[in-house]
Write a protein that holds these residues in place. Structure first.
Motif, mmCIF file in Angstrom:
data_model
loop_
_atom_site.group_PDB
_atom_site.id
_atom_site.type_symbol
_atom_site.label_atom_id
_atom_site.label_comp_id
_atom_site.label_asym_id
_atom_site.label_seq_id
_atom_site.Cartn_x
_atom_site.Cartn_y
_atom_site.Cartn_z
ATOM 1 N N VAL A 1 0.842 -1.189 0.000
ATOM 2 C CA VAL A 1 0.000 0.000 0.000
ATOM 3 C C VAL A 1 0.882 1.245 0.000
ATOM 4 O O VAL A 1 1.859 1.335 0.735
ATOM 5 C CB VAL A 1 -0.941 0.001 1.219
ATOM 6 C CG1 VAL A 1 -1.818 1.252 1.224
ATOM 7 C CG2 VAL A 1 -1.822 -1.241 1.199
ATOM 8 N N ASP B 1 -1.694 6.276 3.305
ATOM 9 C CA ASP B 1 -2.613 6.115 4.419
ATOM 10 C C ASP B 1 -4.044 6.283 3.918
ATOM 11 O O ASP B 1 -4.295 6.935 2.905
ATOM 12 C CB ASP B 1 -2.295 7.175 5.487
ATOM 13 C CG ASP B 1 -3.104 6.971 6.753
ATOM 14 O OD1 ASP B 1 -3.660 5.876 6.940
ATOM 15 O OD2 ASP B 1 -3.182 7.923 7.555
ATOM 16 N N TRP B 2 -5.010 5.704 4.627
ATOM 17 C CA TRP B 2 -6.414 5.824 4.252
ATOM 18 C C TRP B 2 -7.148 6.832 5.121
ATOM 19 O O TRP B 2 -8.285 7.177 4.837
ATOM 20 C CB TRP B 2 -7.107 4.469 4.351
ATOM 21 C CG TRP B 2 -6.582 3.499 3.345
ATOM 22 C CD1 TRP B 2 -5.701 2.481 3.567
ATOM 23 C CD2 TRP B 2 -6.870 3.463 1.940
ATOM 24 N NE1 TRP B 2 -5.432 1.819 2.398
ATOM 25 C CE2 TRP B 2 -6.135 2.391 1.383
ATOM 26 C CE3 TRP B 2 -7.687 4.237 1.106
ATOM 27 C CZ2 TRP B 2 -6.188 2.069 0.031
ATOM 28 C CZ3 TRP B 2 -7.746 3.928 -0.241
ATOM 29 C CH2 TRP B 2 -7.010 2.844 -0.778
ATOM 30 N N ASN B 3 -6.538 7.304 6.184
ATOM 31 C CA ASN B 3 -7.172 8.252 7.093
ATOM 32 C C ASN B 3 -7.011 9.665 6.541
ATOM 33 O O ASN B 3 -6.134 10.432 6.973
ATOM 34 C CB ASN B 3 -6.568 8.131 8.486
ATOM 35 C CG ASN B 3 -7.275 8.999 9.501
ATOM 36 O OD1 ASN B 3 -8.429 9.394 9.296
ATOM 37 N ND2 ASN B 3 -6.596 9.324 10.584
ATOM 38 N N ALA C 1 -7.969 13.472 -0.090
ATOM 39 C CA ALA C 1 -8.197 12.358 -1.003
ATOM 40 C C ALA C 1 -8.179 12.834 -2.455
ATOM 41 O O ALA C 1 -7.613 12.175 -3.329
ATOM 42 C CB ALA C 1 -9.523 11.677 -0.674
ATOM 43 N N PHE D 1 -11.766 5.352 -1.822
ATOM 44 C CA PHE D 1 -11.291 5.526 -0.447
ATOM 45 C C PHE D 1 -12.235 4.854 0.552
ATOM 46 O O PHE D 1 -11.829 4.512 1.656
ATOM 47 C CB PHE D 1 -11.143 7.018 -0.133
ATOM 48 C CG PHE D 1 -10.050 7.675 -0.927
ATOM 49 C CD1 PHE D 1 -8.743 7.681 -0.466
ATOM 50 C CD2 PHE D 1 -10.323 8.257 -2.152
ATOM 51 C CE1 PHE D 1 -7.724 8.258 -1.203
ATOM 52 C CE2 PHE D 1 -9.304 8.836 -2.903
ATOM 53 C CZ PHE D 1 -8.009 8.842 -2.429
ATOM 54 N N PRO E 1 -9.850 -0.297 0.804
ATOM 55 C CA PRO E 1 -9.210 -0.980 1.930
ATOM 56 C C PRO E 1 -9.723 -2.398 2.159
ATOM 57 O O PRO E 1 -8.935 -3.327 2.381
ATOM 58 C CB PRO E 1 -9.530 -0.058 3.119
ATOM 59 C CG PRO E 1 -9.629 1.292 2.509
ATOM 60 C CD PRO E 1 -10.294 1.070 1.178
ATOM 61 N N HIS F 1 -7.171 3.271 -9.100
ATOM 62 C CA HIS F 1 -6.593 3.302 -7.752
ATOM 63 C C HIS F 1 -6.104 1.922 -7.339
ATOM 64 O O HIS F 1 -4.965 1.749 -6.886
ATOM 65 C CB HIS F 1 -7.642 3.823 -6.766
ATOM 66 C CG HIS F 1 -7.085 4.368 -5.501
ATOM 67 N ND1 HIS F 1 -7.783 5.241 -4.697
ATOM 68 C CD2 HIS F 1 -5.891 4.173 -4.872
ATOM 69 C CE1 HIS F 1 -7.045 5.563 -3.644
ATOM 70 N NE2 HIS F 1 -5.902 4.906 -3.730
#
Length: 242
Positions: free
Chosen positions: A5, A8-10, A16, A88, A92, A126
């Motif tokens: 990855v 980060d996804w946060n 984003a 987003f 995940p 993505h």
């Protein structure tokens, strides 16, 4: 299937969008892959009033479109529903599902957009950039762009144009049904993407890859450890008609 990855996804929605604009430069729109033996479908559903994301991956043998492997993953839904930023919210859990596969797919068809996206970076782009695998966006509805009317025969298509750029095609996979919207995700050209989508589509509107993944992601709640019968054709497993 081991994954790497890149971020980060946060993130806030603003962050984003900025990340999409940065990562889209990594998208490759030429054919960069070898023999395709296994093709996968990816789809995402939601449980518990949308608080749980349920991602599914179904791996089929390209030769006969029989189910060979599958994985389901669940995780709490952490990103809001914002059109244009669905990756987003969904990717995940998709990455979790991919990591649990025993058979690695050579090509992945995503239920969503590739470059047919306002920032040319839909979920297929993505995912493809993150895992560095060829991906195709196969969307059931139009997000951006316009196209001319399609002939009714199977396999007919029209370019999807947005801001003077061809970003995909509207493709008739079955006479008498609405088209699907095809666009490259990563490491594949538009012409090749069309060919593989048609190769994976039989008598229904949607490719078999999408139909299997959709059943796993959006069907009745099942235990993640449930064993799905493999080696069955689409006609032998109960799936949605389209």
């Amino acid at each position: 299937m081991q994954l790497h990855v890149l971020h980060d996804w946060n993130l806030t929605p603003e962050a984003a969008i900025a990340l999409q604009q940065k990562l889209r430069d990594r998208v490759v729109l030429t054919d960069q892959f070898g023999e395709v033996r296994y093709v996968a479908g990816v789809d995402v559903g939601f449980e518990a009033g949308g608080t749980v994301t349920r991602a599914a991956v179904a791996v089929l043998s390209l030769e006969d479109l029989q189910l060979q492997d599958r994985a389901i993953a669940r995780r709490p839904t952490e990103f809001p529903y914002i059109p244009g930023l669905l990756s987003f919210r969904e990717v995940p859990a998709v990455l979790d599902a991919l990591e649990n596969l025993q058979i690695e797919p050579d090509l992945i068809l995503c239920d969503g957009q590739g470059i047919a996206h306002p920032r040319r970076f839909g979920i297929a782009c993505h995912l493809g950039v993150l895992i560095d695998r060829p991906t195709i966006g196969v969307a059931k509805s139009l997000l951006v762009g316009r196209h001319a009317e399609l002939p009714e025969q199977r396999g007919s298509w029209q370019p999807l144009i947005h801001k003077g750029e061809t970003i995909g095609v509207a493709l008739r996979t079955r006479p008498g049904t609405k088209p699907v919207y095809i666009s490259p995700g990563h490491r594949i050209s538009l012409e090749t993407a069309i060919a593989y989508v048609m190769r994976c589509t039989t008598k229904y509107r949607l490719p078999e890859t999408t139909r299997y993944a959709h059943k796993l992601a959006s069907g009745p709640a099942i235990d993640a450890e449930e064993v799905v019968q493999v080696g069955k054709t689409a006609e032998q497993l109960p799936l949605f008609g389209e």
